[in-house]
Design a protein around this motif. Structure first.
Motif: not given
Length: 706
Positions: A458-484
């Motif tokens: 559940n926590l990983l899914n929430n992080a996945h959705h947050a990163l995926r949905d915010s991609k358009d509002s982030m800088p062009a060189d930004w890439s989503g990362e999750i740290f466990v």
């Protein structure tokens, strides 16, 4: 000793009216009055009745009027006539009397109450302070009086008054006798009031005890009292809840008899060292017939029959637990629904490789271009991809089942790793990287592994959705990362999941763990994930919290480390040489309604040197077995005519030691059958099955017992 207050003209009047015979007669009357009043006090059982009796005795002692007044409270300070007797009783009608510092409080009664001293009016005709009542006193033949205070200090109750038809009737000796009456009356009133108060308290206590007894007996929750571990009391609800009766009572039993072995350790600890205050705990309890149920137990220390004891209020929460399990399962299935697209992709990859490898190999074989080495490589690739598929299916099977496994010690790091592996394939298409830092040694915690995996998913899914949905509002060189990260912190295990997304607004942080609260758009979130996750971690005596993070969101799970847990024992490895130990004398019955699977399996077992029979249904298998008993039975579970479970039951009745291998792909049946049937003579394998593993298992089953 009381000082006698005498009116200003009293001495002359007393002198004129005093002689030896008269004085003796007055003393005799006063002494007789004191004796009779004392007898009345000893026999009195009611305060008002005592007052009336004293006044009657005073009237019979040749007093024109005897009365008793009680002092009223401020500001009015009225004197209320409580009892009166004598020929002049009507004298008191419509006379305002008080003990206030005013005109009506300056009379004998008011002075006696205020001063605490007896006040004598030797002659009502000449006493100035008696002026307001003189005319009426004359009308009723009253010439002298004495007012005697009843009670002392703050406990002063009022005054006792005697009136005579002759002047000068109350000299110092007579007043001394009458003060004895007033003092005894004061003590008598105090005694009667104390007795009445005691009776009232006893009555109230009895009523209170009856009320509480009724509350306890009628309470819907079970109430049990135990002392030093032995049950001393149980209400009707407890008798019903634990299935007790007159021939199997609860009282006298050890309270631990009602505690399931799963909860007995905690119960023993609290019996040895009862914590202070009111303690609420969750226990698994037992009825007298051995059936278990989930319960909330509120405990506190009390005194029972003068001895220290513990009171337990037990509430059966089995139904609530079932509802929570349903809610939990709903949340799990909702998570699976969100994962469905990614899981399809994960399964399609190995299946695609299998199909390409198989069709490519067939084409080259048909053209006689596939040498032995190539064929071996292709089949090894197919076997490898089948294993990959089996792992994905196994993860889905474990996660989707309704969790009824017992609480046990498991490796938290392994559960974290498993959750990451399930979702890793879904992150890559969205350009999200998952970095994990897990220790090489186990992190033993107590609970249910699948529940920790659900929280992680559940926590990983929430992080996945947050990163995926915010991609358009982030800088062009930004890439989503999750740290466990998972690590040991003193006596706890800490698991931290952090992302580099936009984070959470302050207004949402306080509501995150509330049921049905979601930050996702309508139709995408149930609002159950974090609430259920919080409940699962709390049930494991841990905590789930949102941490401050410079960027993104960071969730931390803290679980108590099980320091007493032994490390997981490795499974015994089967020797590959055993697969060559087949004997033509050994008969194996293969049961599967999928003919191709049954024939492929039979071909493999015959190649190992076994005699093999094949059946397509449970009914056909039982018939073949009855005619030609097998040494080992390999059976599917779900078949159209006579399922595998019914067949296993018949085989067990025939020979409890017959080796049976159950092969199934049914999600629910795997765990149910494993729990009910699996032992040292019965194994459960999940499809797809590795032929090598099955062959080794059959060989082990056919070894003679040592």
């Amino acid at each position: 000793m009381h000082r006698i207050i005498i009116g200003r003209h009293g001495e002359d009047t007393m002198s004129r009216g005093s002689d030896t015979n008269t004085g003796r007669r007055r003393m005799d009357q006063a002494a007789n009055l004191l004796v009779r009043a004392t007898e009345a006090l000893l026999q009195a059982s009611d305060e008002l009745e005592l007052l009336e009796q004293i006044c009657l005795i005073g009237a019979e002692a040749d007093h024109r009027l005897a009365w008793i007044g009680y002092a009223g409270p401020p500001p009015g300070r009225k004197v209320t006539v409580m009892a009166r007797a004598g020929q002049a009783v009507d004298y008191l009608s419509d006379i305002p009397i008080s003990w206030n510092d005013d005109e009506f409080g300056q009379g004998p009664t008011g002075i006696a109450i205020r001063s605490g001293q007896p006040f004598v009016v030797s002659d009502t005709r000449s006493e100035p302070i008696f002026a307001p009542w003189r005319e009426k006193a004359e009308l009723y033949g009253i010439r002298s009086s004495v007012a005697l205070p009843v009670g002392e200090g703050e406990q002063r109750i009022g005054a006792l008054m005697f009136y005579s038809a002759q002047p000068g009737m109350f000299d110092a000796q007579v007043v001394g006798m009458l003060m004895g009456v007033a003092r005894n009356l004061s003590h008598g009133i105090a005694t009667l009031r104390m007795r009445a108060r005691h009776q009232q308290i006893a009555k109230e206590l009895a009523e209170s005890e009856q009320r509480y007894r009724s509350l306890v007996e009628l309470a819907p929750d079970a109430i049990v009292v135990h002392g030093h571990g032995s049950i001393l009391f149980a209400n009707h609800a407890a008798i019903h809840a634990f299935g007790a009766s007159s021939w199997a009572p609860l009282t006298g039993r050890p309270v631990l008899d009602l505690v399931h072995p799963d909860s007995r350790g905690d119960a023993l600890e609290r019996l040895d060292s009862p914590p202070p205050g009111h303690i609420l705990n969750h226990y698994r309890l037992l009825r007298l017939d051995g059936t278990a149920f989930e319960a909330e137990v509120l405990a506190c220390s009390i005194s029972f029959r003068g001895l220290p004891a513990r009171l337990l209020v037990v509430r059966d929460i089995s139904e609530r637990t079932r509802v929570q399990e349903t809610l939990l399962q709903t949340a799990k299935l909702a998570t699976l629904g969100e994962m469905a697209a990614g899981l399809v992709h994960e399964l399609s990859q190995p299946l695609n490789i299998i199909r390409l490898a198989a069709e490519g190999a067939l084409m080259l074989i048909e053209r006689d271009k596939a040498n032995q080495e190539f064929q071996t490589q292709q089949f090894a690739l197919i076997a490898e991809q089948c294993e990959r598929t089996a792992e994905i299916i196994d993860d889905i099977r474990i996660f989707s089942r309704r969790d009824t496994t017992p609480i046990q010690v498991f490796d938290a790091a392994l559960a974290v790793r498993s959750a990451i592996e399930v979702l890793d394939g879904q992150f890559r298409p969205d350009g999200i990287a998952v970095h994990h830092e897990l220790p090489p040694v186990p992190l033993p915690v107590r609970g249910r592994r699948v529940q920790l995996e659900q929280v992680m998913l559940n926590l990983l899914n929430n992080a996945h959705h947050a990163l995926r949905d915010s991609k358009d509002s982030m800088p062009a060189d930004w890439s989503g990362e999750i740290f466990v990260r998972a690590a040991r912190r003193d006596d706890h295990v800490e698991i931290v999941i952090t992302d580099n997304g936009p984070g959470l607004p302050e207004s949402m942080k306080t509501h995150l763990f509330e049921p049905f609260f979601t930050t996702k758009e309508a139709g995408r979130g149930t609002g159950l994930g974090l609430s259920v996750s919080h409940g699962l971690i709390t049930a494991m005596k841990g905590s789930l919290s949102l941490r401050d993070s410079p960027a993104g969101a960071s969730f931390a799970i803290s679980l108590p480390l099980d320091l007493d847990a032994a490390g997981p024992l490795p499974l015994p490895a089967l020797s590959p040489a055993l697969a060559q130990a087949g004997s033509g004398d050994s008969h194996i019955l293969v049961v599967d309604d999928e003919a191709t699977a049954a024939q492929t399996l039979a071909r493999y077992l015959r190649e190992l040197g076994y005699r093999v029979s094949i059946a397509g249904t449970g009914i056909e298998a039982w018939k073949l077995f009855s005619e030609d008993p097998a040494d080992v039975v390999i059976t599917d579970l779900r078949m159209p005519a006579g399922n595998g479970e019914q067949l296993v039951e018949k085989l067990r009745d025939y020979d409890p030691l017959l080796p049976i291998v159950i092969v199934t792909g049914h999600l629910g049946a795997t765990e149910r059958v494993a729990a009910n049937l699996e032992d040292d003579r019965c194994a459960v394998l999940k499809k797809p099955v590795a032929l090598g593993q099955l062959g080794e298992l059959v060989t082990v089953f056919l070894q003679p017992p040592t």
